[in-house]
Design an enzyme around this catalytic site. Structure first.
Site, PDB file in Angstrom:
ATOM      1  N   ASP A   1      -0.238   5.024   0.772  1.00 55.54           N
ATOM      2  CA  ASP A   1      -0.477   6.185   1.946  1.00 55.54           C
ATOM      3  C   ASP A   1      -0.612   5.571   3.201  1.00 55.54           C
ATOM      4  O   ASP A   1      -1.468   4.726   3.592  1.00 55.54           O
ATOM      5  CB  ASP A   1      -1.924   6.915   1.469  1.00 55.54           C
TER       6      ASP A   1
ATOM      7  N   GLY B   1     -10.041   7.128  -1.130  1.00 56.44           N
ATOM      8  CA  GLY B   1     -10.272   7.801  -2.303  1.00 56.44           C
ATOM      9  C   GLY B   1     -10.655   9.082  -2.142  1.00 56.44           C
ATOM     10  O   GLY B   1     -11.680   9.429  -1.494  1.00 56.44           O
TER      11      GLY B   1
ATOM     12  N   ASP C   1       0.935  -1.121  -0.073  1.00 51.59           N
ATOM     13  CA  ASP C   1       0.127   0.071   0.043  1.00 51.59           C
ATOM     14  C   ASP C   1       0.894   1.231   0.004  1.00 51.59           C
ATOM     15  O   ASP C   1       2.139   1.053   0.224  1.00 51.59           O
ATOM     16  CB  ASP C   1      -0.837  -0.169   1.394  1.00 51.59           C
TER      17      ASP C   1
HETATM   18  C1  XBP Z   1      -5.408   5.904   0.616  1.00 56.23           C
HETATM   19  C2  XBP Z   1      -6.467   6.876   0.518  1.00 56.23           C
HETATM   20  C3  XBP Z   1      -6.235   8.162  -0.752  1.00 56.23           C
HETATM   21  C4  XBP Z   1      -5.517   8.987   0.069  1.00 56.23           C
HETATM   22  C5  XBP Z   1      -5.709  10.335  -0.744  1.00 56.23           C
HETATM   23  O1  XBP Z   1      -5.897   4.702   1.102  1.00 56.23           O
HETATM   24  O2  XBP Z   1      -7.558   6.560   0.757  1.00 56.23           O
HETATM   25  O3  XBP Z   1      -7.452   8.461  -0.889  1.00 56.23           O
HETATM   26  O4  XBP Z   1      -5.969   9.367   1.328  1.00 56.23           O
HETATM   27  O5  XBP Z   1      -5.261  10.143  -2.114  1.00 56.23           O
HETATM   28  P1  XBP Z   1      -4.947   3.472   0.653  1.00 56.23           P
HETATM   29  P2  XBP Z   1      -6.303  10.501  -3.488  1.00 56.23           P
HETATM   30  O6  XBP Z   1      -3.775   3.765   1.688  1.00 56.23           O
HETATM   31  O7  XBP Z   1      -5.622   2.484   1.698  1.00 56.23           O
HETATM   32  O8  XBP Z   1      -4.683   3.435  -0.664  1.00 56.23           O
HETATM   33  O9  XBP Z   1      -7.097  12.129  -2.966  1.00 56.23           O
HETATM   34  O10 XBP Z   1      -5.499  10.728  -4.445  1.00 56.23           O
HETATM   35  O11 XBP Z   1      -7.302   9.451  -3.257  1.00 56.23           O
HETATM   36 MG    MG Z   2      -2.926   3.130   3.327  1.00 51.09          MG
END
Ligand code: XBP
Ligand code: MG
Length: 253
Positions: free
Chosen positions: A11, A52, A9
């Protein structure tokens, strides 16, 4: 296990991007659009329940009823806000303020040397992944990952398993792969629900936003990946006697 691949993953796992990266980028996009919306740290923690950025903004509108310009096509308008937010986020990453989490670069290097396949499965956009990797590890690091599964490539975001199924399918096009010989690294409950539903065992490295979440089925829940000189805290499960994430410990599962 015969370790075939590590799937990451982005973020919260590769880097702590949410509080000081995505959050201020959303706020800047709101300001640029003339909105008085302000996502503080607490509110952002609640909004993270929805994966997202576009989905999160839509959820915010539906749950918190902020003022929005009259007679707009909400989806198109959110799409434009998201475009600006992505510009703000990638500019912020270019300042080099968001480092990788402890142990991440070391583990990637160890896996590459050992020929363990690498991939990414994330909810954020391919553009954001490229900006993070390029700034933290150099542009060539994009090529370290056999597949970068990101953003809207699948319609249903985590906790749906779709992004993990997508990554496995793409990897399988290159060479056979068994999900039971892969390990996922995630930081959130939405993340592990997605990876477990795709049949891939998962290690969690928590962060301030996810520390209180449920990680049922995790191989281990760790404070971070740790380094030889700075071991991680093992909060749940086991790292097979190791104080940090290393291939030898992963192969022992
Ligand atoms: C990450 C997310 C993303 C980020 C923001 O989830 O949910 O939406 O917070 O990025 P994970 P965007 O780590 O589970 O993939 O604004 O580009 O969506
Ligand atoms: Mg994450």
């Amino acid at each position: 296990m015969k370790l075939e691949a590590l799937i990451f993953d982005v973020d919260g796992t590769l880097a702590d991007t949410e509080r000081d990266g995505h959050r201020p980028a959303f706020n800047q996009a709101f300001r640029e659009a003339g909105l008085d919306w302000q996502w503080d740290e607490d509110l952002y923690g609640k909004l993270l329940a929805v994966a997202g950025g576009k989905e999160r903004m839509k959820h915010f509108i539906q749950q918190y009823h902020p003022k929005i310009p009259s007679s707009v096509d909400v989806d198109a308008w959110i799409g434009e806000l998201y475009r600006v937010k992505t510009k703000c986020y990638t500019s912020l990453l270019a300042t080099g303020q968001i480092p990788l989490r402890p142990g991440v670069e070391r583990l990637l290097c160890e896996a590459r040397l050992a020929g363990v396949r690498l991939a990414i499965a994330t909810t954020t956009s391919p553009e954001n992944v490229a900006a993070l990797l390029t700034n933290a590890l150099g542009e060539e690091s994009l090529g370290w990952f056999e597949v970068i599964g990101a953003g809207d490539i699948v319609p249903a975001k985590k906790p749906a398993p779709d992004i993990y199924f997508y990554v496995l399918e793409k990897m399988r096009e290159n060479k056979p792969i068994s999900p039971e010989n892969c390990i996922v690294f995630e930081d959130s409950e939405n993340g592990i629900r997605a990876s477990c539903a795709a049949g891939i065992r998962t290690i969690i490295t928590i962060n301030e936003y996810t520390a209180g979440q449920q990680f049922d089925g995790a191989l281990a829940v760790l404070s971070d990946m740790g380094e030889p000189a700075a071991p991680c805290n093992i909060l749940q499960g086991s790292l097979n006697g190791s104080g940090y994430v290393q291939l030898k410990a992963l192969e022992a599962y």
